[in-house]
Write an enzyme that holds these catalytic residues in place. Structure first.
Site, mmCIF file in Angstrom:
data_model
loop_
_atom_site.group_PDB
_atom_site.id
_atom_site.type_symbol
_atom_site.label_atom_id
_atom_site.label_comp_id
_atom_site.label_asym_id
_atom_site.label_seq_id
_atom_site.Cartn_x
_atom_site.Cartn_y
_atom_site.Cartn_z
ATOM 1 C CG HIS A 182 38.266 34.773 43.882
ATOM 2 N ND1 HIS A 182 37.825 34.321 42.668
ATOM 3 C CD2 HIS A 182 39.608 34.961 43.741
ATOM 4 C CE1 HIS A 182 38.831 34.246 41.815
ATOM 5 N NE2 HIS A 182 39.929 34.630 42.454
ATOM 6 C CB CYS A 218 42.975 35.307 38.878
ATOM 7 S SG CYS A 218 41.993 34.191 39.898
ATOM 8 C CG HIS A 246 42.809 38.509 43.826
ATOM 9 N ND1 HIS A 246 42.881 39.039 42.548
ATOM 10 C CD2 HIS A 246 42.554 37.183 43.671
ATOM 11 C CE1 HIS A 246 42.669 38.061 41.670
ATOM 12 N NE2 HIS A 246 42.476 36.925 42.326
ATOM 13 C CD GLU A 247 42.714 34.808 46.675
ATOM 14 O OE1 GLU A 247 41.714 34.177 46.262
ATOM 15 O OE2 GLU A 247 43.737 34.969 45.983
#
Length: 136
Positions: A130, A85, A126-127
Site C-alpha cells: 500500500h 483488502c 500487503h501493507e
C-alpha cells in the site's frame, strides 16, 4: 480517532512519503480505525485513511503493532496466495514471502529491526505494498 476507509484507487495508488514525529496522531488514528474494523481487517496503511505517510499497523494476535517508515530488508521462501483488502472488493493473486525482516520506527520513533513469519509476514507485505502505491 476512527477515520473513514478510503476506497478510491487513485488515492491508494499514490506512493507514500516518509513520516515524521509530526505524524504521531496518524498512528493513533490507524490503531483506532483498525480496532473499529477488527472483524474484517488485520492491517492498515495510512493511505487507507487518506494520509499519504509511510505508516502501517498490523494486528499480531491481541496486539496491534504500528510501524513507521517500514522497509522490508530481507525475504525468503516465496509462495503464491490470494488476498483481499478492506479498501477494495474481491481478492487478487499475489506473491508473498514466508519470512521477512523489517526495519522500521516504533510508535516512539525508535529504530527497530525484526523478523516475521507466515501470516504476520503476509500482512506486513500487503501493507508495505500500500505504501508503495501497489493495490492487491
Amino acid at each position: 480517532m476512527i477515520k473513514p476507509v478510503v476506497h478510491d484507487p487513485a488515492i491508494l495508488s499514490q506512493v507514500a512519503v516518509p513520516a515524521t514525529k509530526l505524524n504521531a496522531q496518524t498512528v493513533t488514528d490507524l490503531l483506532d480505525t483498525l480496532q473499529a474494523n477488527a472483524e474484517n481487517c488485520v492491517g492498515m496503511a495510512a493511505n487507507m485513511i487518506g494520509v499519504n505517510q509511510q505508516i502501517i499497523v498490523v494486528q499480531m494476535g491481541p496486539v496491534a503493532v504500528p510501524m513507521v517508515n517500514p522497509k522490508i530488508v530481507a525475504h525468503q521462501n516465496p509462495y503464491q496466495t490470494s488476498e483481499g483488502c478492506l479498501s477494495l472488493t474481491g481478492e487478487r493473486p499475489t506473491q508473498r514471502y514466508k519470512q521477512i525482516t523489517v526495519a522500521y520506527l516504533d510508535r516512539n520513533f525508535q529504530p527497530q529491526r525484526q523478523t516475521f513469519n507466515d501470516f504476520i509476514a503476509q500482512i506486513i507485505q500487503h501493507e508495505v505494498d500500500h505504501l508503495a502505491g501497489r493495490l492487491i
